[in-house]
Design an enzyme around this catalytic site. Structure first.
Site, PDB file in Angstrom:
ATOM      1  N   GLY B  49       0.941  -1.199   0.033  1.00 50.87           N
ATOM      2  CA  GLY B  49      -0.019  -0.064   0.163  1.00 50.87           C
ATOM      3  C   GLY B  49       0.897   1.152  -0.027  1.00 50.87           C
ATOM      4  CB  ALA B  51       2.749   2.248   4.506  1.00 50.54           C
ATOM      5  N   GLY B  52       4.041   0.503   2.531  1.00 54.07           N
ATOM      6  CA  GLY B  52       4.954  -0.450   1.797  1.00 54.07           C
ATOM      7  C   GLY B  52       5.489  -0.333   0.594  1.00 54.07           C
ATOM      8  CG  HIS B 273     -16.555   7.824   7.379  1.00 55.33           C
ATOM      9  ND1 HIS B 273     -17.549   8.644   6.820  1.00 55.33           N
ATOM     10  CD2 HIS B 273     -15.347   8.530   6.821  1.00 55.33           C
ATOM     11  CE1 HIS B 273     -17.049   9.767   6.175  1.00 55.33           C
ATOM     12  NE2 HIS B 273     -15.718   9.719   6.317  1.00 55.33           N
ATOM     13  NE  ARG B 344     -13.714  11.274   8.663  1.00 59.16           N
ATOM     14  CZ  ARG B 344     -12.647  11.044   8.156  1.00 59.16           C
ATOM     15  NH1 ARG B 344     -11.895  10.008   8.770  1.00 59.16           N
ATOM     16  NH2 ARG B 344     -12.411  11.460   7.072  1.00 59.16           N
ATOM     17  CG  HIS B 415     -13.162   5.207   7.431  1.00 53.95           C
ATOM     18  ND1 HIS B 415     -13.230   4.673   6.273  1.00 53.95           N
ATOM     19  CD2 HIS B 415     -12.439   6.222   7.521  1.00 53.95           C
ATOM     20  CE1 HIS B 415     -12.749   5.453   5.234  1.00 53.95           C
ATOM     21  NE2 HIS B 415     -12.231   6.607   6.189  1.00 53.95           N
ATOM     22  CG  LEU B 455      -4.486   9.064   1.790  1.00 54.33           C
ATOM     23  CD1 LEU B 455      -4.777   9.760   0.586  1.00 54.33           C
ATOM     24  CD2 LEU B 455      -4.461   7.515   1.375  1.00 54.33           C
TER      25      LEU B 455
HETATM   26  C1  LIG Z   1     -13.075   4.069   1.612  1.00 51.73           C
HETATM   27  C2  LIG Z   1     -11.710   4.416   2.243  1.00 51.73           C
HETATM   28  C3  LIG Z   1     -11.426   6.152   1.756  1.00 51.73           C
HETATM   29  C4  LIG Z   1     -10.427   6.822   2.712  1.00 51.73           C
HETATM   30  N1  LIG Z   1     -10.007   7.846   2.112  1.00 51.73           N
HETATM   31  C5  LIG Z   1      -8.879   8.334   2.659  1.00 51.73           C
HETATM   32  C6  LIG Z   1      -8.397   9.844   2.403  1.00 51.73           C
HETATM   33  O1  LIG Z   1      -9.123  10.405   1.695  1.00 51.73           O
HETATM   34  N2  LIG Z   1      -7.461  10.195   2.998  1.00 51.73           N
HETATM   35  C7  LIG Z   1      -6.542   9.853   4.004  1.00 51.73           C
HETATM   36  O2  LIG Z   1      -5.654  10.154   4.235  1.00 51.73           O
HETATM   37  N3  LIG Z   1      -7.110   8.446   4.120  1.00 51.73           N
HETATM   38  C8  LIG Z   1      -7.974   7.629   3.883  1.00 51.73           C
HETATM   39  N4  LIG Z   1      -8.523   6.507   4.145  1.00 51.73           N
HETATM   40  C9  LIG Z   1      -7.425   5.475   4.791  1.00 51.73           C
HETATM   41  C10 LIG Z   1      -6.412   5.305   4.222  1.00 51.73           C
HETATM   42  O3  LIG Z   1      -6.761   4.884   2.685  1.00 51.73           O
HETATM   43  C11 LIG Z   1      -5.529   3.923   4.669  1.00 51.73           C
HETATM   44  O4  LIG Z   1      -5.578   4.292   6.168  1.00 51.73           O
HETATM   45  C12 LIG Z   1      -4.278   3.632   3.934  1.00 51.73           C
HETATM   46  O5  LIG Z   1      -4.306   3.770   2.621  1.00 51.73           O
HETATM   47  C13 LIG Z   1      -3.514   2.340   4.713  1.00 51.73           C
HETATM   48  O6  LIG Z   1      -2.412   2.362   3.888  1.00 51.73           O
HETATM   49  P1  LIG Z   1      -1.260   1.089   4.282  1.00 51.73           P
HETATM   50  O7  LIG Z   1      -0.232   1.346   3.365  1.00 51.73           O
HETATM   51  O8  LIG Z   1      -0.907   1.378   5.652  1.00 51.73           O
HETATM   52  O9  LIG Z   1      -1.980  -0.243   4.328  1.00 51.73           O
HETATM   53  P2  LIG Z   1      -2.754  -0.714   2.967  1.00 51.73           P
HETATM   54  O10 LIG Z   1      -3.029   0.145   1.765  1.00 51.73           O
HETATM   55  O11 LIG Z   1      -4.111  -1.357   3.447  1.00 51.73           O
HETATM   56  O12 LIG Z   1      -2.058  -2.088   2.215  1.00 51.73           O
HETATM   57  C14 LIG Z   1      -1.899  -3.020   3.063  1.00 51.73           C
HETATM   58  C15 LIG Z   1      -0.821  -4.052   2.262  1.00 51.73           C
HETATM   59  O13 LIG Z   1      -0.685  -5.033   2.971  1.00 51.73           O
HETATM   60  C16 LIG Z   1      -0.659  -6.330   2.088  1.00 51.73           C
HETATM   61  N5  LIG Z   1      -0.818  -7.237   3.400  1.00 51.73           N
HETATM   62  C17 LIG Z   1      -1.833  -7.234   4.363  1.00 51.73           C
HETATM   63  N6  LIG Z   1      -1.622  -8.523   5.211  1.00 51.73           N
HETATM   64  C18 LIG Z   1      -0.727  -9.234   4.697  1.00 51.73           C
HETATM   65  C19 LIG Z   1      -0.223 -10.475   4.783  1.00 51.73           C
HETATM   66  N7  LIG Z   1      -0.669 -11.113   5.877  1.00 51.73           N
HETATM   67  N8  LIG Z   1       0.743 -10.921   3.922  1.00 51.73           N
HETATM   68  C20 LIG Z   1       1.154 -10.439   2.612  1.00 51.73           C
HETATM   69  N9  LIG Z   1       0.663  -8.956   2.598  1.00 51.73           N
HETATM   70  C21 LIG Z   1      -0.440  -8.575   3.511  1.00 51.73           C
HETATM   71  C22 LIG Z   1      -1.761  -6.091   1.273  1.00 51.73           C
HETATM   72  O14 LIG Z   1      -1.750  -6.860   0.158  1.00 51.73           O
HETATM   73  C23 LIG Z   1      -1.654  -4.772   0.772  1.00 51.73           C
HETATM   74  O15 LIG Z   1      -0.615  -4.492  -0.136  1.00 51.73           O
HETATM   75  C24 LIG Z   1      -9.616   5.786   3.529  1.00 51.73           C
HETATM   76  C25 LIG Z   1      -9.937   4.401   3.810  1.00 51.73           C
HETATM   77  C26 LIG Z   1     -10.883   3.987   3.114  1.00 51.73           C
HETATM   78  C27 LIG Z   1     -11.308   2.426   3.589  1.00 51.73           C
END
Ligand SMILES: Cc1cc2nc3c(=O)[nH]c(=O)nc-3n(C[C@H](O)[C@H](O)[C@H](O)COP(=O)(O)OP(=O)(O)OC[C@H]3O[C@@H](n4cnc5c(N)ncnc54)[C@H](O)[C@@H]3O)c2cc1C
Ligand code: SF4
Ligand code: FES
Lengths: 259, 651
Positions: B49, B51-52, B273, B344, B415, B455
Site C-alpha cells: 500500500g 506505506a509499503g 465514519h 466524525r 473505517h 495517506l
Molecule cells: C474507503 C476509504 C477511503 C479513505 N480515504 C482516505 C482519504 O481520503 N485520506 C486519507 O488520508 N486516508 C483515507 N483512508 C485511509 C487510508 O486509505 C488507509 O489508512 C491507508 O491507505 C492505509 O495504507 P497502508 O499502506 O498502511 O495499508 P494498505 O493500503 O491497507 O495496504 C496493506 C498491504 O498489505 C498487504 N498485506 C496485508 N496483510 C498481508 C499479509 N498477511 N501478507 C502479505 N501481505 C499482506 C496487502 O496486500 C496490501 O498490499 C480511506 C480508507 C478507506 C477505507
C-alpha cells in the site's frame, strides 16, 4: 429472483475446464453481482463442494482486481466494474454465463481467476518517471495548465483490470498501455523519458503476446473507467516520434543511460 | 503460568531538544550504512500500500535488496487505492495561515491528546516533501487555472491544506508509489511476491530475521530470510466484518508479530465514519463510504416519532411528505454552532442513538436521512450536481434510489484503526529489526484520525522516515545471512502447517463467513461506537465462546495445496477472533472517553466524551503472554510540552 448460472470451472492452469450449471434462488435486486456469487459459494461450501474462485478486493470499482466475462461482456452489461454491477440489471429467470478473461497473456489460475502479471511487467518496462525519493523540487515550481493536468488525470484513472484486453478480439493491450503512456507524456515531468518509455512499454507488450490493435474500439466501449481511444492515437504518435528520434538521434540504450 | 518475561521497559527513543529540531538532530545522530555496503543487506517489506510501496521503492533506491509481498495479484491493488478525499500537507500554498505547527497542533488535538508530540511534529514536517515527491512522479493532483496546485479544506479544518485528485487521491498516490516500485523491480533491486501471504514472523536470537508465507496459488509454505522485516500490512477494521475496508484487509501480520512478542498499542481505538451507505441485507459483504463533504450541504434528520419512522420503514409514508414539524434535525438541534458538520465520532454516535430509539429509517431501521432538498431549493440542482454528481451517481448505482428526489440514507461504518503495533520514534516495534509503518502501527493519530491524514502518514513513514531510521539498526548488524534451513524457520513453518492442518480438519457445519459475520456483530454492538463496562464484559465472554465454536464447528473445503480462498479467509478470521478479545480488554481497561473510544460511563452532562488526563494520558501497549493468559499492560506516558490539553466542544 431465480437465476441459472453457467460458470466456467477449471481446477488449475493445467485443467481443461468446463461449464457447470447452478441454480440460485432468493437473489435480491439490491445485491451486487459478487454478493450473488458469495451466496452461491456459501451454499456450495455447505454442500461440501468447492466454491467458485473469483478475484475481488475493494468492491468499490477502484482496485481493478475483479474481472468476469458476463454474458459475453467484460464486467457485464453495464459500463462499470463487476463489483459495482447490481442484480437489478438482471431479471427473474435469466440465465447468466460467467467466464474468466480469455486472453493468452492472462492464463487462468483457477475458475474465474486469471494471472494479469503481464500488466505489471509492462509498467516495469517504463511506466514511471525516474525520480529518486528526496530529489524532487518544490511541487509548485512547474505550473501545469489545468486542462493538461485533467487530461493526464483522466488517463491515469485506468485501474489495470484488463477488460480492454478481454473485450478485444485480438487481445490487444493497447488501451492499457496508451493510458499510462498518455498520462506521463502529457506532464512536463514525464517529458525527458517520453521516447524510451513508449518504445520499451510497447516492446514489452509485444513480448507478452498481446495482439495488435485494429481500431475496433471494443476496449473503450467496455472500459469501466471510460478510458478514451484518443489515448491510443496519442500512443501511436508517441511511438512514431520515438522511432524518429531513434533513427536521427542516438541509440535508445544511450538514452536509457541518460547519456 | 506464563513463562514470558514481562519486565519490559518501553522506550520511545524520542530525541532530546526542542520539538522543531528533534528530527534534524536525530537524522544527524543516527548511524549510516555506507552506500557500498547497503547491497549486503536484505530487507523484507510486507504490504505494498502507500506505506509499503513507498518504503520498498526508497530502500531499493538507496541500494538495499528488497523483497516485497502482497496478497493481491498486483501491488497496485492494495487497499490504499480506495482512499478518496485527499492528503494533508503543511505547504501553506493558499497563504491562509497554515504551518507545520498548525498541522501538528490540529493532529494532536484531533487525536484527543493520545498521541506523541515528537512523532506528530515530524509527520507535519515531512508532509511537505510528500507532495513534492508525488508531483515529481507524475501524480496528477487537482490544479487551479493558473497551473498551480489546488487545495481544499477537509473534515472541518480551518485551513485549506488538503491536496486531492478528484475523488481518487489514494489511487493516484498509490500508482505513483507503485511506479517507483516497478522501476526498482526493473532495476533488479526489488523482488516481487504477489499473491503471497505472511503467516508468521521469524525471530533468530530475539531479532526479526524473516517471515513464513503461503503462496496463494500453490499453497506452498515458504520461508524468506532477511536482516530486517518491515510490516506495512494496513488496518484491522475488518474485525467488524462489515467495514469500508477492502475484503482482504486483515490484521494477521500485526497479530502474528504480537504473538512473537511485539506489543500491540491502543487496540480499541477505531474510527467509525458517519456517512456510509447503509446495510441493505443479510448478504451484505462490505460498506461503501460516501464522502464526508456531503455534510456541507445535506441535512441529517430522522422522524420525531417512532410511529412515523415505522411508517417510512414499511413504505407507507414517503419521507418527502413528512411535514417539517414532525422531523428531527438532531445534529442541528443538539449542536447549534457546528450543526451537521460536527466531527466524525460525534455524528456517528448520534446516528446510533436515534436508531436505538427506534427512529431509524430504511428497511432495517439502521439509517438516517441526509437530505439535499433544501440545498437544491436554495442553490438549484445544477450547483448540487456539479459538487456531488459523481457521489450521487455512485449512490444511485448501489441503492437504486435517486438522491435528487428522495433523501439519501446513510449510516456509520467502521473505517480506520488508530491502534496497531507499538513502535518507537524509529518506527521499530519492541522486536529488534521488526518495523511497522502505515495503518498497521499505532502511530500518530491518537484516539481519532483527521480526514486526509492516513495517506500523509503512510507516505511519510515509507518515503521519508523508515529509510533513514532502519539504517541506524542495520549499521550495527553483521552482514551474515541466516539460511532458511535454520531451526527457527523450520519451527515457524511447522507451526504454520499445523495451524492450517488444524483448520482444514475441523469438520463442522458453519462457514467462515457465518462466523465472521457473528463476530463482527458482537464487536459492533458492544465495542463499536459506544461502549460500557457491562457490555464489554459480556462481549468478551461471547467472543471467547464463539471462538471455541469456530475451532470445533467450522465447515472447511479443499486442501492447502491449491488456490483456496476459503482457507485464506479462515486463517484471517482465526486471528480476528483473538484480536477482537484484545480490543475488548483494552476498551474495558480505559476508563475514560477519548476520540473514537466512547465509554458511556464517562461523559459530560451534555453527553460529550469525557477524558481523564490524570490517569489515562498514556499509550496502552499490550504484551502477549501465551494463549489463555491475560495480556500484560505496559504504559507509555504521554508528555505534552508544546500544547495545552483542552476539552472538545461543538455546541
Ligand atoms: C474507503 C476509504 C477511503 C479513505 N480515504 C482516505 C482519504 O481520503 N485520506 C486519507 O488520508 N486516508 C483515507 N483512508 C485511509 C487510508 O486509505 C488507509 O489508512 C491507508 O491507505 C492505509 O495504507 P497502508 O499502506 O498502511 O495499508 P494498505 O493500503 O491497507 O495496504 C496493506 C498491504 O498489505 C498487504 N498485506 C496485508 N496483510 C498481508 C499479509 N498477511 N501478507 C502479505 N501481505 C499482506 C496487502 O496486500 C496490501 O498490499 C480511506 C480508507 C478507506 C477505507
Ligand atoms: S484501460 Fe480500462 S479496461 Fe483497460 S485496464 Fe485500464 S481500466 Fe481496465
Ligand atoms: S473489486 Fe476492486 S474494482 Fe472490483
Amino acid at each position: 429472483m431465480k437465476l441459472t448460472l453457467k460458470i466456467w470451472r477449471q481446477k488449475d492452469a493445467n485443467d481443461k475446464g468446463r461449464f457447470v450449471t447452478y441454480q440460485v434462488d432468493d437473489v435480491s435486486p439490491d445485491m451486487s453481482f459478487l454478493e450473488m456469487l458469495d451466496v452461491l459459494n456459501e451454499s456450495l461450501i455447505h454442500k461440501g463442494e468447492d466454491p467458485v474462485a473469483f478475484d475481488h478486493d475493494c468492491r468499490e470499482g477502484i482496485c481493478g482486481m475483479c474481472s468476469l466475462f458476463i454474458n459475453g461482456k467484460p464486467h457485464g452489461p453495464e459500463q462499470t466494474t463487476t463489483c459495482q454491477l447490481h442484480m437489478r440489471s438482471f431479471k427473474d429467470g435469466d440465465t447468466i454465463v460467467i467466464e474468466p478473461w480469455r486472453a493468452k497473456p492472462f492464463p487462468v489460475v483457477k475458475d474465474l481467476v486469471v494471472d494479469r502479471s503481464a500488466f505489471d511487467r509492462i509498467i516495469q518496462a517504463g511506466g514511471y518517471i525516474s525520480v529518486n525519493t528526496g530529489s524532487a523540487q518544490d511541487a509548485n515550481n512547474i505550473p501545469i495548465p489545468k486542462d493538461k493536468a485533467s487530461e493526464a488525470f483522466d488517463a491515469a484513472t485506468c485501474i489495470g483490470c484488463g477488460a480492454c484486453v478481454a473485450a478485444c478480439k485480438n487481445a490487444s493491450a493497447m488501451l492499457f498501455v496508451a493510458a499510462k503512456v498518455s498520462h506521463l507524456a502529457l506532464l512536463p515531468q514525464g517529458d525527458p523519458e517520453r521516447a524510451i518509455r513508449v518504445s520499451k512499454m510497447v516492446a514489452q507488450m509485444d513480448a507478452e503476446g498481446f495482439g495488435a490493435c485494429t481500431n475496433t474500439g471494443a476496449c473503450e466501449a467496455e472500459c469501466p473507467k471510460g478510458i478514451s481511444v484518443k489515448n491510443i492515437a496519442r500512443l501511436n504518435r508517441e511511438f512514431l516520434r520515438a522511432k524518429f528520434i531513434e533513427e536521427v538521434d542516438k541509440p535508445l540504450e544511450e538514452l536509457a543511460e541518460g547519456k | 503460568m506464563s513463562t514470558v518475561a514481562t519486565d519490559i521497559k518501553l522506550d520511545a527513543k524520542i530525541p532530546e531538544g526542542p520539538l522543531a529540531e528533534k528530527w534534524e538532530k536525530h537524522k544527524f545522530n543516527i548511524k549510516l550504512v555506507n552506500p557500498a555496503n547497503k547491497r549486503k543487506y536484505d530487507i523484507i517489506v510486507v504490504g505494498t500500500g502507500l506505506a509499503g510501496a513507498s518504503a520498498a521503492a526508497t530502500l531499493a533506491e538507496l541500494g538495499y535488496n528488497v523483497k516485497a509481498f502482497c496478497f493481491q495479484d498486483s501491488p497496485r491493488r492494495a487497499h490504499s487505492i480506495a482512499a478518496q478525499g485527499g492528503i494533508n500537507a503543511a505547504k501553506n500554498y493558499q497563504g491562509d495561515g497554515d504551518s507545520i505547527f498548525r498541522l501538528f497542533y490540529d493532529t494532536i488535538k484531533g487525536g484527543d491528546y493520545r498521541s506523541r508530540e515528537a512523532n506528530v511534529y515530524r509527520l507535519a514536517q515531512v508532509s511537505v516533501n510528500i507532495i513534492d515527491q508525488a508531483v515529481a512522479q507524475g501524480v496528477p493532483f487537482a490544479r487551479e487555472y493558473g497551473g498551480l496546485l489546488a487545495n481544499r479544506s477537509f473534515g472541518g479544518a480551518q485551513v485549506s491544506r488538503t491536496f486531492y485528485a478528484k475523488g481518487q487521491t489514494g489511487q493516484q498516490l498509490l500508482l505513483g508509489a507503485y511506479s517507483a516500485l516497478m522501476r526498482q523491480v526493473a532495476a533488479g533491486k526489488v523482488q516481487l511476491f504477489p499473491r503471497t501471504e505472511l503467516l508468521d514472523v521469524v525471530l533468530v536470537d530475539g531479532k526479526a530475521r524473516g517471515i513464513v508465507a503461503r503462496n496463494l496459488i500453490t499453497g506452498k509454505i515458504e520461508s524468506h530470510s532477511a536482516h530486517a522485516v518491515v510490516l506495512a500490512t494496513g488496518g484491522y477494521g475488518n474485525v467488524f466484518y462489515l467495514s469500508t475496508n477492502a475484503m482482504g484487509s486483515n490484521g494477521s501480520a500485526a497479530w502474528r508479530a504480537y504473538k512473537k512478542g511485539a506489543l500491540f498499542a491502543n487496540p480499541c481505538f477505531t474510527q467509525i465514519h458517519p456517512t456510509c451507505i447503509p446495510v441493505s441485507g443479510h448478504y451484505q459483504s462490505k460498506l461503501t463510504l460516501m464522502s464526508e463533504s456531503l455534510r456541507n450541504d445535506g441535512r441529517v434528520w430522522v422522524p420525531k416519532t417512532v410511529e412515523d419512522a415505522e411508517k417510512i420503514r414499511r413504505g407507507e409514508l414517503n419521507p418527502n411528505d413528512l411535514p417539517e414539524d414532525r422531523r428531527d434535525y438532531y445534529l442541528e438541534r443538539k449542536y447549534p454552532s457546528f450543526g451537521n458538520l460536527v466531527p466524525r465520532d460525534v455524528a456517528s454516535r448520534n446516528a446510533k442513538y436515534v436508531c436505538d430509539e427506534g427512529r431509524g429509517v430504511g428497511p432495517t431501521g439502521l439509517a438516517v436521512f441526509l437530505d439535499f432538498r433544501d440545498a437544491i431549493k436554495r442553490d438549484g440542482r445544477a450547483v448540487i450536481e456539479a459538487k456531488y454528481g459523481n457521489l450521487f451517481d455512485m449512490y444511485m448505482r448501489i441503492t437504486g434510489e435517486n438522491p435528487y428526489e428522495v433523501p439519501m440514507k446513510i449510516y456509520p461504518a467502521v473505517h480506520y484503526t488508530m491502534g496497531g503495533l507499538w513502535v518507537d520514534y524509529n518506527l521499530m516495534t519492541t522486536i529488534p529489526g521488526l518495523y511497522a509503518i502505515g495503518e498497521c502501527n499505532f502511530s500518530d493519530h491518537g484516539a481519532n484520525r483527521l480526514g486526509a491524514s492516513a495517506l500523509m502518514q503512510g507516505l511519510a513513514d515509507g518515503y521519508f522516515i523508515l529509510p533513514y531510521t532502519i539504517g541506524d539498526y542495520l549499521a550495527r548488524m553483521p552482514y551474515d545471512k541466516v539460511p532458511t534451513t535454520h531451526p527457527a524457520f523450520k519451527d515457524a513453518e511447522r507451526e504454520v502447517e499445523n495451524r492450517i492442518k488444524k483448520l482444514l480438519s475441523i469438520n463442522g457445519k458453519r462457514t467462515v463467513d457465518e462466523f465472521h459475520r457473528e463476530l463482527g456483530k458482537i464487536m459492533w454492538d458492544y465495542c463499536g461506537m459506544s461502549r460500557n463496562a457491562e457490555g464489554l464484559t459480556k462481549a468478551r465472554e461471547m467472543v471467547v465462546k464463539l471462538r471455541e465454536e469456530f475451532w470445533s464447528d467450522l465447515k472447511m473445503v479443499g486442501v492447502n495445496e491449491e488456490f483456496n480462498q476459503t482457507l485464506e479467509k479462515a486463517l484471517r478470521v482465526a486471528d480476528f477472533f483473538e484480536l477482537a478479545e484484545l480490543m475488548i480488554i483494552d476498551a474495558l481497561h480505559r476508563n475514560e472517553s477519548c476520540g473514537g473510544h466512547f465509554r458511556e460511563e464517562y461523559q459530560t452532562p451534555d453527553g460529550e466524551a469525557l477524558r481523564n488526563d490524570e490517569e489515562y494520558a498514556y499509550v496502552a501497549a499490550w504484551q502477549y503472554t501465551g494463549d489463555g493468559n491475560e495480556p500484560v499492560l505496559h504504559k507509555e506516558p504521554l508528555v505534552f510540552e508544546n500544547v495545552k490539553l483542552t476539552q472538545r466542544s461543538y455546541k
